[in-house]
Design a protein around this motif. Sequence first.
Motif, PDB file in Angstrom:
ATOM      1  N   LEU A 163       0.959  -1.109   0.160  1.00  0.00           N
ATOM      2  CA  LEU A 163      -0.009   0.071   0.059  1.00  0.00           C
ATOM      3  C   LEU A 163       1.044   1.213   0.055  1.00  0.00           C
ATOM      4  O   LEU A 163       1.926   1.397   0.592  1.00  0.00           O
ATOM      5  CB  LEU A 163      -0.894  -0.124   1.412  1.00  0.00           C
ATOM      6  N   VAL A 164       0.534   2.360  -0.799  1.00  0.00           N
ATOM      7  CA  VAL A 164       1.228   3.406  -0.959  1.00  0.00           C
ATOM      8  C   VAL A 164       0.224   4.693  -0.704  1.00  0.00           C
ATOM      9  O   VAL A 164      -0.708   4.705  -1.356  1.00  0.00           O
ATOM     10  CB  VAL A 164       2.029   3.688  -2.155  1.00  0.00           C
ATOM     11  N   LEU A 165       0.597   5.483  -0.126  1.00  0.00           N
ATOM     12  CA  LEU A 165      -0.277   6.986   0.107  1.00  0.00           C
ATOM     13  C   LEU A 165       0.543   7.875  -0.531  1.00  0.00           C
ATOM     14  O   LEU A 165       1.762   7.746  -0.292  1.00  0.00           O
ATOM     15  CB  LEU A 165      -0.465   7.213   1.617  1.00  0.00           C
ATOM     16  N   ALA A 166      -0.353   8.838  -1.379  1.00  0.00           N
ATOM     17  CA  ALA A 166       0.708   9.786  -1.811  1.00  0.00           C
ATOM     18  C   ALA A 166      -0.202  11.044  -1.936  1.00  0.00           C
ATOM     19  O   ALA A 166      -1.300  11.157  -2.192  1.00  0.00           O
ATOM     20  CB  ALA A 166       1.213   9.446  -3.450  1.00  0.00           C
ATOM     21  N   GLY A 167       0.712  12.244  -1.666  1.00  0.00           N
ATOM     22  CA  GLY A 167      -0.003  13.728  -1.858  1.00  0.00           C
ATOM     23  C   GLY A 167       0.437  14.542  -0.847  1.00  0.00           C
ATOM     24  O   GLY A 167       1.316  14.360  -0.374  1.00  0.00           O
ATOM     25  N   THR A 168      -0.803  15.236  -0.381  1.00  0.00           N
ATOM     26  CA  THR A 168      -0.511  16.280   0.491  1.00  0.00           C
ATOM     27  C   THR A 168      -1.877  16.615   1.297  1.00  0.00           C
ATOM     28  O   THR A 168      -2.945  16.241   0.623  1.00  0.00           O
ATOM     29  CB  THR A 168       0.254  17.550  -0.180  1.00  0.00           C
ATOM     30  N   GLY A 169      -1.760  17.135   2.455  1.00  0.00           N
ATOM     31  CA  GLY A 169      -2.792  17.674   3.365  1.00  0.00           C
ATOM     32  C   GLY A 169      -3.236  16.730   4.339  1.00  0.00           C
ATOM     33  O   GLY A 169      -2.866  15.696   4.642  1.00  0.00           O
ATOM     34  N   PRO A 170      -3.794  17.492   5.335  1.00  0.00           N
ATOM     35  CA  PRO A 170      -4.441  16.754   6.567  1.00  0.00           C
ATOM     36  C   PRO A 170      -4.849  15.433   6.531  1.00  0.00           C
ATOM     37  O   PRO A 170      -4.747  14.662   7.433  1.00  0.00           O
ATOM     38  CB  PRO A 170      -5.256  17.811   7.337  1.00  0.00           C
ATOM     39  N   GLY A 217      -2.787  18.255  14.754  1.00  0.00           N
ATOM     40  CA  GLY A 217      -2.172  17.829  13.346  1.00  0.00           C
ATOM     41  C   GLY A 217      -0.616  17.379  13.531  1.00  0.00           C
ATOM     42  O   GLY A 217      -0.262  16.523  12.909  1.00  0.00           O
ATOM     43  N   LEU A 218      -0.019  18.269  14.555  1.00  0.00           N
ATOM     44  CA  LEU A 218       1.457  17.937  14.586  1.00  0.00           C
ATOM     45  C   LEU A 218       1.658  16.606  15.437  1.00  0.00           C
ATOM     46  O   LEU A 218       2.239  15.814  14.808  1.00  0.00           O
ATOM     47  CB  LEU A 218       2.094  19.008  15.592  1.00  0.00           C
TER      48      LEU A 218
END
Lengths: 479, 98
Positions: A163-170, A217-218
Amino acid sequence: MTASPMTSQKPADLVVIGAGPAGLAAAALAAGHGIRTLLLDEQPAPGGQIYRGVTRTPIGDPRVLGPDYRRGQDLVAAFESSGAKRVVGASVWSLTRDAEAGLEIGYSVAGAGTLIQAPRVILATGAMERPFPIPGWTLPGVMGAGAAQTLLKTSALVPDGPLVLAGTGPLLWLLAVQYVRAGVSIGAILDTTPRANWRAALPHMAGFVRSSYAIKGLKQLREARSKVRVISQVTGLRALGSDRIEAVAFRRGDGAEERMPAATLLLHQGVIPNPNLASAAGCAQDWNPDQLCWMPRTDVWNASTVDGVWIAGDGAGIGGAIAAEHQGRLAAVAALSAMGVLDGAGQDREAAPIRKALAGATRGRRFLDALYRPADQFRVPEDDTLVCRCEEVTAGQLREAVRLGCTGPNQTKTFLRCGMGPCQGRLCGTTVTELIAAERRVPASEVGHYRLRPPIKPITLAELAAVSKDDIPAVAAER
Amino acid sequence: MFHRLPVPDGETVSFTIDGTPAEARVGDTVAAALLVNGVPHCRTTPVSGSPRGPYCMMGVCFDCLVTIDGVGNRQACQERVAPGMRVATQMGSRELDR
Ligand code: FES
């Protein structure tokens, strides 16, 4: 159910469309004032996308989905005790304003169409994931991270590896943490956030550190980074495979191309307002250069440019789940005032605490917008990438059409059938606008957006013929 | 593909995928039911014939179109699986209304 000409009836004084945080809060507030309120929602259970399945998720361990998710239960409880009615499984395919009849809503439940008159309407139709056009993004096994999260919330389904997750954002980081807590192994997170974003976000730091996102978030970032391999500055992302995804190719910055195996690739680069109904109803939209999307034009009461229609929540511009709640309440207060239930002073009095809470909830948003602004290369892709998934139109074909004189999204339909498929350009609309703007070297606002036409969902002739003038089916039974 | 986390017993429903018996959990969408049964695709495209599977899971992309109980072009992510339901993928067919 009688086959009849399209006569319609008026089952409520206020109709709210969408049962996410904005819609639930709006309907509860209005019904609490004794207004006959009807909530229409597409899903079988309330919650919208953010609280999807909150009343019936099969996931027993509350740590997996987190405490923010459970906030949805309070919203649903408040709605359920408010006296508002709801129709579940209602797919709304039109909202129109007729000079004589006023606002009219067409929707279907289980294939049976209904047309109702609605003196006032609050649209709370939420957001969708921003398109993430990369080579190979149409291969089975490539999905939105939000889509995978829906499978997790409603069915407790998680991807097999690799499994790969890609991108940006919360949302990408939130999903990673949820998977980690559920024991799902993630091969890698390919972080596409451009380094330059930090510089742009820095001036908004002060607002962010005082926001509720900061600590949460942190913490999420730290938890994900400590358990999963994170590769930063990712560019040149591609999904590879013939009948389904088999591998992901990418580069680190300007580095050489690398590959890793993947059976599932989950893409995410933020969310944008779902343009559906607002667009079809003729609400004016403006390009938001900070959030890089079309937003319906709304005033300080969340009123749209169409008389009697308010738009609240992420569908009016991305502000997150808590802001959506407050916006829903604000719109409801304005609707109550328009109905004469509140006078001017009462309207302001009711609104004051809501506005204060809303200001708190939107604090930190500008930082997030700047930090997670998706890279140009993933919004305006190279020539070989499909932009319109339905009609399989590439970025190169679109550029060619612009060179031949195509000036805006609606013309791409004649040039290329782009935006003519079943999704009506909902998915590719933002990309098409930005791509044409870049090619013509003009601002996106000048290029315009797709016009959606009702019905905004494909409906069968049988559904139309079955349009009922009876009382709304089974409202009482489904509450 | 996808698998289910260990969850408190849910009711299962039996249905068919292209005629083959399959099982899912009550409340699953048809798209979820296909994924958990190892079927990654729903249809092929009318333009190039390339396979597509669920992408958005919220009714936006229309990549999840399947035939349900004989009715074509239903959005698998928007329908719940029901006992005895006959789900057929639209592979190689030109059914999609252009
Ligand atoms: S998966 Fe996108 S419409 Fe069903």
